[in-house]
Write a protein that holds these residues in place. Structure first.
Motif, PDB file in Angstrom:
ATOM      1  N   PRO A  56       0.772  -1.238  -0.134  1.00 48.22           N
ATOM      2  CA  PRO A  56       0.155  -0.040  -0.086  1.00 48.22           C
ATOM      3  C   PRO A  56       1.025   1.367  -0.107  1.00 48.22           C
ATOM      4  N   ARG A  57       2.284   1.199  -0.113  1.00 50.40           N
ATOM      5  CA  ARG A  57       3.086   2.311  -0.062  1.00 50.40           C
ATOM      6  C   ARG A  57       3.002   3.233   1.107  1.00 50.40           C
ATOM      7  N   ALA A  58       3.041   2.486   2.267  1.00 50.68           N
ATOM      8  CA  ALA A  58       2.989   3.118   3.473  1.00 50.68           C
ATOM      9  C   ALA A  58       4.333   3.707   3.931  1.00 50.68           C
ATOM     10  N   ILE A  59       5.307   3.046   3.277  1.00 49.49           N
ATOM     11  CA  ILE A  59       6.751   3.524   3.465  1.00 49.49           C
ATOM     12  C   ILE A  59       7.304   4.246   2.391  1.00 49.49           C
ATOM     13  N   GLN A  60       7.830   5.201   2.553  1.00 47.27           N
ATOM     14  CA  GLN A  60       8.666   6.318   1.461  1.00 47.27           C
ATOM     15  C   GLN A  60       9.883   6.478   1.974  1.00 47.27           C
ATOM     16  N   VAL A  61      10.873   6.458   0.759  1.00 44.19           N
ATOM     17  CA  VAL A  61      12.153   6.697   1.056  1.00 44.19           C
ATOM     18  C   VAL A  61      12.559   7.858   0.267  1.00 44.19           C
ATOM     19  N   SER A  62      13.420   8.965   0.905  1.00 50.55           N
ATOM     20  CA  SER A  62      13.940   9.933  -0.166  1.00 50.55           C
ATOM     21  C   SER A  62      15.220  10.110   0.571  1.00 50.55           C
ATOM     22  N   ASP A  63      16.029  11.054  -0.167  1.00 44.79           N
ATOM     23  CA  ASP A  63      17.132  11.650   0.205  1.00 44.79           C
ATOM     24  C   ASP A  63      17.515  12.986   0.124  1.00 44.79           C
ATOM     25  N   PRO A  64      17.087  13.646   1.237  1.00 47.47           N
ATOM     26  CA  PRO A  64      16.970  15.079   1.227  1.00 47.47           C
ATOM     27  C   PRO A  64      18.199  15.918   1.047  1.00 47.47           C
ATOM     28  N   SER A  65      19.384  14.954   1.472  1.00 48.75           N
ATOM     29  CA  SER A  65      20.700  15.602   1.228  1.00 48.75           C
ATOM     30  C   SER A  65      21.737  14.334   0.809  1.00 48.75           C
ATOM     31  N   GLN A  66      22.793  14.669   0.496  1.00 46.05           N
ATOM     32  CA  GLN A  66      23.709  13.634   0.190  1.00 46.05           C
ATOM     33  C   GLN A  66      23.989  12.610   1.264  1.00 46.05           C
ATOM     34  N   GLU A  67      24.060  13.200   2.492  1.00 51.46           N
ATOM     35  CA  GLU A  67      24.398  12.144   3.640  1.00 51.46           C
ATOM     36  C   GLU A  67      23.029  11.689   4.446  1.00 51.46           C
ATOM     37  N   ILE A  68      22.016  12.158   4.027  1.00 55.08           N
ATOM     38  CA  ILE A  68      20.890  11.769   4.830  1.00 55.08           C
ATOM     39  C   ILE A  68      19.775  10.975   3.891  1.00 55.08           C
ATOM     40  N   ARG A  69      19.332   9.691   4.564  1.00 55.31           N
ATOM     41  CA  ARG A  69      18.121   9.027   3.776  1.00 55.31           C
ATOM     42  C   ARG A  69      17.037   9.097   4.830  1.00 55.31           C
ATOM     43  N   LEU A  70      15.827   9.556   4.286  1.00 52.64           N
ATOM     44  CA  LEU A  70      14.815   9.815   5.133  1.00 52.64           C
ATOM     45  C   LEU A  70      13.629   8.676   4.916  1.00 52.64           C
ATOM     46  N   LEU A  71      13.333   7.987   5.911  1.00 53.77           N
ATOM     47  CA  LEU A  71      12.195   6.948   5.708  1.00 53.77           C
ATOM     48  C   LEU A  71      11.006   7.278   6.381  1.00 53.77           C
ATOM     49  N   GLU A  72       9.756   7.550   5.710  1.00 56.62           N
ATOM     50  CA  GLU A  72       8.804   8.038   6.335  1.00 56.62           C
ATOM     51  C   GLU A  72       7.565   6.911   6.345  1.00 56.62           C
ATOM     52  N   PHE A  73       7.045   6.668   7.348  1.00 52.31           N
ATOM     53  CA  PHE A  73       6.131   5.619   7.596  1.00 52.31           C
ATOM     54  C   PHE A  73       4.558   6.260   7.589  1.00 52.31           C
ATOM     55  N   PHE A  74       3.657   6.028   6.907  1.00 58.57           N
ATOM     56  CA  PHE A  74       2.414   6.540   6.853  1.00 58.57           C
ATOM     57  C   PHE A  74       1.377   5.282   7.401  1.00 58.57           C
ATOM     58  N   LEU A  75       1.472   4.997   8.611  1.00 58.68           N
ATOM     59  CA  LEU A  75       0.815   4.049   9.128  1.00 58.68           C
ATOM     60  C   LEU A  75      -0.768   3.911   9.036  1.00 58.68           C
ATOM     61  N   GLU A  76      -1.237   4.864   8.498  1.00 57.94           N
ATOM     62  CA  GLU A  76      -2.789   5.060   8.361  1.00 57.94           C
ATOM     63  C   GLU A  76      -3.061   4.124   6.922  1.00 57.94           C
ATOM     64  N   ARG A  77      -1.904   3.730   6.056  1.00 61.68           N
ATOM     65  CA  ARG A  77      -2.072   3.026   5.093  1.00 61.68           C
ATOM     66  C   ARG A  77      -1.782   1.707   5.289  1.00 61.68           C
ATOM     67  N   CYS A  78      -1.281   1.351   6.412  1.00 63.66           N
ATOM     68  CA  CYS A  78      -0.386   0.089   6.631  1.00 63.66           C
ATOM     69  C   CYS A  78      -1.636  -0.922   6.736  1.00 63.66           C
ATOM     70  N   THR A  79      -1.409  -1.919   6.265  1.00 63.63           N
ATOM     71  CA  THR A  79      -2.330  -3.190   6.050  1.00 63.63           C
ATOM     72  C   THR A  79      -1.990  -4.226   7.093  1.00 63.63           C
ATOM     73  N   TYR A  80      -0.989  -4.240   7.969  1.00 65.92           N
ATOM     74  CA  TYR A  80      -0.433  -5.031   8.976  1.00 65.92           C
ATOM     75  C   TYR A  80      -0.033  -6.346   8.291  1.00 65.92           C
ATOM     76  N   CYS A  81       0.626  -6.207   7.014  1.00 67.00           N
ATOM     77  CA  CYS A  81       1.005  -7.600   6.507  1.00 67.00           C
ATOM     78  C   CYS A  81       2.362  -8.168   6.845  1.00 67.00           C
ATOM     79  N   ALA A  82       3.149  -7.284   7.666  1.00 67.10           N
ATOM     80  CA  ALA A  82       4.391  -7.532   8.217  1.00 67.10           C
ATOM     81  C   ALA A  82       5.596  -8.041   7.006  1.00 67.10           C
ATOM     82  N   ARG A  83       5.194  -7.672   5.957  1.00 66.54           N
ATOM     83  CA  ARG A  83       6.368  -7.874   4.955  1.00 66.54           C
ATOM     84  C   ARG A  83       7.527  -7.114   5.296  1.00 66.54           C
ATOM     85  N   CYS A  84       7.371  -5.829   5.898  1.00 66.76           N
ATOM     86  CA  CYS A  84       8.699  -5.073   6.033  1.00 66.76           C
ATOM     87  C   CYS A  84       9.304  -5.686   7.037  1.00 66.76           C
TER      88      CYS A  84
END
Ligand code: SF4
Ligand code: SF4
Length: 154
Positions: A56-84
């Motif tokens: 459901p694309r509840a997790i998004q990954v972006s690189d706001p700078s060269q040294e930082i990777r940002l993981l955002e979890f939008f748990l309202e979309r989570c289906t509790y499948c536990a694949r992650c």
């Protein structure tokens, strides 16, 4: 007709109580219950594997700078499948037994994890942090020596 109803009532009475007293008493989920997910920022290496498998694309990954990777979890979309949880190589994602996730504020369901990443000297893009590289040193691939195959071909 009356007999069948009496029979039905008798079956119900005989079964006794079959429901939990929740919400008047706490309900303890069974072992293996998949509740709200949690992320250990100390363990995460920013590989993005969790985001890759999240349907459901509840997790998004972006690189706001060269040294930082940002993981955002939008748990309202989570289906509790536990694949992650299943694919995370560092066991950074775990399913808790928390199931009371109703909230008035959707921000309560958002998680952010910032991972400091090493960058490639050539292309400048992030690569996995020293945690993974340290492991490679333990197994001898980057311990100041070339792998056997590389030595032979040099
Ligand atoms: S449990 Fe499933 S739906 Fe929820 S964040 Fe993980 S992969 Fe996505
Ligand atoms: S939580 Fe696990 S799978 Fe997701 S980016 Fe971090 S280490 Fe990779």
């Amino acid at each position: 007709m009356i007999l069948s109803k009496l029979k039905e009532a008798w079956i119900c009475i005989k079964a006794g109580r079959v429901t939990l007293p929740y919400p008047f008493a706490p309900a303890v989920p069974e072992e293996g219950f998949r509740g709200r997910i949690t992320v250990d920022a100390e363990k995460c290496v920013g590989c993005g594997g969790c985001a890759n498998v999240c349907t459901p694309r509840a997790i998004q990954v972006s690189d706001p700078s060269q040294e930082i990777r940002l993981l955002e979890f939008f748990l309202e979309r989570c289906t509790y499948c536990a694949r992650c949880e299943e694919v995370c190589p560092e066991k950074a994602v775990t399913c808790t037994k928390e199931f009371e996730t109703a909230t008035n504020d959707v921000q309560d369901l958002h998680l952010k994890v910032e991972v400091f990443m090493g960058t490639c000297q050539r292309c400048g893009r992030c690569f996995e942090t020293s945690t993974e590289l340290d492991k490679m040193m333990v197994t001898g691939f980057r311990n100041g020596k070339q792998p056997q195959a590389a030595e032979e071909t040099a």
